[in-house]
Design an enzyme around this catalytic site. Structure first.
Site, short mmCIF file in Angstrom:
data_model
loop_
_atom_site.label_atom_id
_atom_site.label_comp_id
_atom_site.label_asym_id
_atom_site.label_seq_id
_atom_site.Cartn_x
_atom_site.Cartn_y
_atom_site.Cartn_z
N ASP A 131 -2.57 -3.01 0.08
CA ASP A 131 -1.24 -3.42 -0.34
C ASP A 131 -1.19 -4.94 -0.24
OD1 ASP A 131 1.54 -3.03 -1.01
OD2 ASP A 131 1.99 -3.52 1.07
N ASP B 73 2.38 -7.22 -0.22
CA ASP B 73 3.55 -7.72 0.50
C ASP B 73 3.63 -7.11 1.90
OD1 ASP B 73 5.03 -9.32 -1.59
OD2 ASP B 73 4.86 -7.41 -2.64
N SER C 113 -0.11 -2.65 -5.53
CA SER C 113 1.20 -3.08 -5.03
C SER C 113 2.32 -2.53 -5.89
CB SER C 113 1.26 -4.61 -5.03
OG SER C 113 2.54 -5.08 -4.72
N LYS D 15 5.68 3.39 -5.34
CA LYS D 15 5.47 4.04 -4.06
C LYS D 15 6.82 4.53 -3.51
CE LYS D 15 1.73 0.76 -3.03
NZ LYS D 15 1.28 -0.34 -2.16
N ASP E 136 1.41 -1.36 4.99
CA ASP E 136 2.33 -1.79 6.05
C ASP E 136 3.65 -1.06 6.01
OD1 ASP E 136 4.59 -4.07 4.86
OD2 ASP E 136 2.95 -3.39 3.58
#
Length: 239
Positions: free
Chosen positions: A25, A27, A126, A159, A184
């Site tokens: 990922d 961010d 992402s 996502k 994260d």
């Protein structure tokens, strides 16, 4: 190297193929952009009369920006700007801020060296729009380590839907079971696991209590704790 059994690994008691690719990922994992996202969202939604704070913004963390906009529009309808116009305002604001002042998260250099030494293919997957991904890749010099990037922007769902991970797997020509994903956010962990990938989670401390992280194979405090063994399939299962 990890122990092999007929060219497979034993992971959680199940024979699985060796890790061939690493997918990360962006961010909140590689770049400290989540505060930027929250800052821009609070400003843009505030201009529409919707008062958000950091905790409210965290409830949509990891989601695609148009889905975030649709979420808040559903709860607090506004008049004037369309949802697409609001999404574009947020994307442009975040991309500009990332390009100007985005900072790496702790352990990024260590992680990039491990990716290089792993011999695995690597990509970024992402929920962010391509403008934000490109800005972060330029800001941190990620292109040599992650030559391919995938955005959920053009897919039917972001996502926690696994679409962007499955697209990355198809693009790299590696079956999902031979991937390790690093995430994260709760939505990201759900997406990686739904795609059939092993997952290392590095949660924001404010989100670590979320039950979604129980689905990750390993949960770490920072990228500094990642080891080559983890990237090659030796997820410890520690939480």
């Amino acid at each position: 190297m990890p122990d092999e059994v007929d060219d497979t690994l034993v992971h959680r008691g199940i024979a699985v193929p060796p890790i061939q690719a690493i997918i990360a990922d962006l961010d909140g994992l590689l770049i400290d952009s989540e505060p930027i996202w929250r800052e821009v969202e609070i400003a843009v939604f505030g201009s529409l009369g919707i008062i958000l704070n950091d905790d409210l913004c965290r409830t949509t963390m990891g989601m695609r920006v148009d889905e975030v906009v649709a979420h808040w529009h559903g709860l607090h309808p506004w008049v004037g700007l369309t949802e697409d116009e609001v999404s574009l305002q947020i994307v442009e604001g975040v991309a500009a801020a990332v390009e100007q002042r985005g900072q790496p998260l702790p352990g990024l250099g260590h992680f990039l060296e491990l990716v290089k030494g792993s011999g695995c293919r690597a990509a970024i997957a992402s929920s962010s729009w391509p403008q934000v991904i490109d800005a972060a890749v330029r800001r941190l010099g990620l292109a040599p380590h992650f030559p391919q990037t995938y955005s959920a922007a053009g897919l039917p769902f972001g996502k926690p839907h696994p679409g962007v991970y499955l697209e990355a797997a198809a693009g790299l020509g590696v079956e999902p079971a031979a991937y390790v994903a690093l995430e994260d956010s709760p939505a990201g962990v759900l997406a990686a696991k739904a795609a059939g990938m092993r997952c290392i989670a590095v949660p924001d401390h404010a989100m670590r209590h979320r039950p979604e992280f129980e689905q990750a194979d390993t949960v770490l405090e920072s990228l500094e704790e990642v080891t080559l063994g983890m990237l090659l399939g030796r997820c410890s299962g520690e939480r």
